[in-house]
Design a protein around this motif. Sequence first.
Motif, mmCIF file in Angstrom:
data_model
loop_
_atom_site.group_PDB
_atom_site.id
_atom_site.type_symbol
_atom_site.label_atom_id
_atom_site.label_comp_id
_atom_site.label_asym_id
_atom_site.label_seq_id
_atom_site.Cartn_x
_atom_site.Cartn_y
_atom_site.Cartn_z
ATOM 1 N N GLN A 124 0.845 -1.187 0.000
ATOM 2 C CA GLN A 124 0.000 0.000 0.000
ATOM 3 C C GLN A 124 0.880 1.236 0.000
ATOM 4 O OE1 GLN A 124 -2.489 1.118 3.452
ATOM 5 N NE2 GLN A 124 -4.144 1.404 1.982
ATOM 6 N N LEU A 125 0.585 2.161 -0.916
ATOM 7 C CA LEU A 125 1.328 3.413 -1.036
ATOM 8 C C LEU A 125 0.321 4.548 -1.128
ATOM 9 C CD1 LEU A 125 3.793 2.293 -3.874
ATOM 10 C CD2 LEU A 125 4.210 2.180 -1.405
ATOM 11 N N LYS A 126 0.508 5.583 -0.308
ATOM 12 C CA LYS A 126 -0.367 6.749 -0.341
ATOM 13 C C LYS A 126 0.511 8.005 -0.300
ATOM 14 C CE LYS A 126 -2.538 5.096 3.277
ATOM 15 N NZ LYS A 126 -3.447 4.839 4.406
ATOM 16 N N LEU A 127 0.445 8.818 -1.347
ATOM 17 C CA LEU A 127 1.204 10.056 -1.428
ATOM 18 C C LEU A 127 0.221 11.196 -1.620
ATOM 19 C CD1 LEU A 127 3.907 11.551 -1.538
ATOM 20 C CD2 LEU A 127 3.959 11.104 -4.004
ATOM 21 N N PHE A 128 0.138 12.093 -0.621
ATOM 22 C CA PHE A 128 -0.877 13.141 -0.617
ATOM 23 C C PHE A 128 -0.271 14.482 -0.215
ATOM 24 C CE2 PHE A 128 -3.457 9.455 -0.748
ATOM 25 C CZ PHE A 128 -4.700 9.838 -1.233
ATOM 26 N N ALA A 129 -0.901 15.544 -0.678
ATOM 27 C CA ALA A 129 -0.505 16.914 -0.329
ATOM 28 C C ALA A 129 -1.769 17.736 -0.112
ATOM 29 C CB ALA A 129 0.358 17.528 -1.416
ATOM 30 N N GLY A 130 -1.664 18.759 0.755
ATOM 31 C CA GLY A 130 -2.847 19.576 0.987
ATOM 32 C C GLY A 130 -2.624 20.607 2.069
ATOM 33 N N PHE A 131 -3.711 20.919 2.786
ATOM 34 C CA PHE A 131 -3.713 22.009 3.745
ATOM 35 C C PHE A 131 -4.176 21.526 5.107
ATOM 36 C CE2 PHE A 131 -4.740 23.655 -0.499
ATOM 37 C CZ PHE A 131 -3.645 24.491 -0.686
ATOM 38 N N ASP A 132 -3.667 22.200 6.133
ATOM 39 C CA ASP A 132 -3.955 21.850 7.518
ATOM 40 C C ASP A 132 -4.398 23.116 8.248
ATOM 41 O OD1 ASP A 132 -3.973 21.073 10.159
ATOM 42 O OD2 ASP A 132 -1.840 20.639 10.290
ATOM 43 N N ALA A 133 -5.667 23.150 8.663
ATOM 44 C CA ALA A 133 -6.176 24.239 9.502
ATOM 45 C C ALA A 133 -6.075 23.800 10.952
ATOM 46 C CB ALA A 133 -7.617 24.561 9.141
ATOM 47 N N HIS A 134 -5.392 24.581 11.792
ATOM 48 C CA HIS A 134 -5.106 24.124 13.156
ATOM 49 C C HIS A 134 -5.323 25.222 14.188
ATOM 50 C CE1 HIS A 134 -1.255 26.329 13.250
ATOM 51 N NE2 HIS A 134 -1.156 25.980 11.973
ATOM 52 N N TYR A 135 -5.578 24.757 15.405
ATOM 53 C CA TYR A 135 -5.702 25.636 16.579
ATOM 54 C C TYR A 135 -4.864 25.015 17.689
ATOM 55 C CZ TYR A 135 -7.636 27.996 20.659
ATOM 56 O OH TYR A 135 -7.771 28.706 21.824
ATOM 57 N N THR A 136 -4.001 25.806 18.311
ATOM 58 C CA THR A 136 -3.033 25.270 19.279
ATOM 59 C C THR A 136 -3.010 26.112 20.546
ATOM 60 O OG1 THR A 136 -1.627 24.560 17.429
ATOM 61 C CG2 THR A 136 -0.643 24.566 19.619
ATOM 62 N N THR A 137 -3.014 25.436 21.688
ATOM 63 C CA THR A 137 -2.755 26.076 22.973
ATOM 64 C C THR A 137 -1.658 25.275 23.670
ATOM 65 O OG1 THR A 137 -4.338 24.776 24.273
ATOM 66 C CG2 THR A 137 -5.205 26.700 23.098
ATOM 67 N N SER A 138 -1.352 25.643 24.909
ATOM 68 C CA SER A 138 -0.328 24.907 25.652
ATOM 69 C C SER A 138 -0.781 23.501 26.021
ATOM 70 C CB SER A 138 0.035 25.670 26.934
ATOM 71 O OG SER A 138 -1.125 25.835 27.750
ATOM 72 N N ALA A 139 -2.097 23.244 25.985
ATOM 73 C CA ALA A 139 -2.618 21.950 26.425
ATOM 74 C C ALA A 139 -3.172 21.096 25.286
ATOM 75 C CB ALA A 139 -3.712 22.145 27.470
ATOM 76 N N ILE A 140 -3.520 21.720 24.150
ATOM 77 C CA ILE A 140 -4.183 20.957 23.098
ATOM 78 C C ILE A 140 -3.865 21.526 21.728
ATOM 79 C CG2 ILE A 140 -6.282 22.354 23.230
ATOM 80 C CD1 ILE A 140 -7.889 19.792 22.643
ATOM 81 N N LYS A 141 -3.819 20.646 20.734
ATOM 82 C CA LYS A 141 -3.741 21.044 19.337
ATOM 83 C C LYS A 141 -4.804 20.271 18.567
ATOM 84 C CE LYS A 141 -0.860 21.391 15.206
ATOM 85 N NZ LYS A 141 0.484 21.225 14.593
ATOM 86 N N VAL A 142 -5.639 21.004 17.831
ATOM 87 C CA VAL A 142 -6.711 20.409 17.038
ATOM 88 C C VAL A 142 -6.517 20.845 15.595
ATOM 89 C CG1 VAL A 142 -9.195 20.227 16.701
ATOM 90 C CG2 VAL A 142 -8.277 20.484 19.009
#
Length: 267
Positions: A124-142
Amino acid sequence: MMWFSFFLLPLCCIPTLTNASDWSMTYGVHDFFVREKSSHTFGTDLGIGIIAEKTTDSGTHLNGSFTAFLANDQDKLDPDYEPIWYQTDVQATGELYPLTSNSGFDWLIKFDGKVNTPSGIEQQLKLFAGFDAHYTTSAIKVSLKSLVGYYFLEIDDDVPRLHGYDTGDLQNKTTAYSIMADSKIKLNLKMNAYARIQQYRHDDQWLENQYELMINHDVTQWIQNSTLTLSAQHTQYNLAPYQRADLTPILPWNSDTLIRLYLSVAI
């Protein structure tokens, strides 16, 4: 063994792109579980698992892993199984557009692969590219990721041959897109948890679903520069692209679960 070199090449590129990398060796045990057959395949990680991670001077974050699994195959789901299989993951990310000090958009390139699993995945081979929308604090990253790329899955021929399938029926290679939601939560000063849900699709057809849960514990007080990890990764495969109307399904199962307990030690 050309596929072996192909799997290692992305990981080996990490140190060549940077002045130095943080390398770790992994040592552990695992259970590869196929629920439909109540099959458990226990084994070890051979002591040659590798993890590499680095942020370049330009701000690009690189990380990757390669693991060889030695399997104690008792159930013989594949009657001609060689009891060693491989898994690799490589990723590059960089800042694209910051929104606030805690949120923004990143670009992302990701390669995942595995070979010769006990559940009948030949390659199995998966090669992907794209975008990451994120929200980060000292306790959590979503984060929520949107990706497009290439998806390839080949099923080992031993079990399908028993059901009347030919070699030409065993591959699905296609362009695809993927949506992934993941989060990392700091539990205390030494522990964190990571969770991921991801689906791969082609047009209006799903190809694969993945669910992952991982708990990391810093155990440097016992072994210098080390982390103990408990992880579970469940994968569901859509067998419809392989299905022939005159035959039974290509495999008598469509999912597997990898449970691991391993120690990562910096080198």
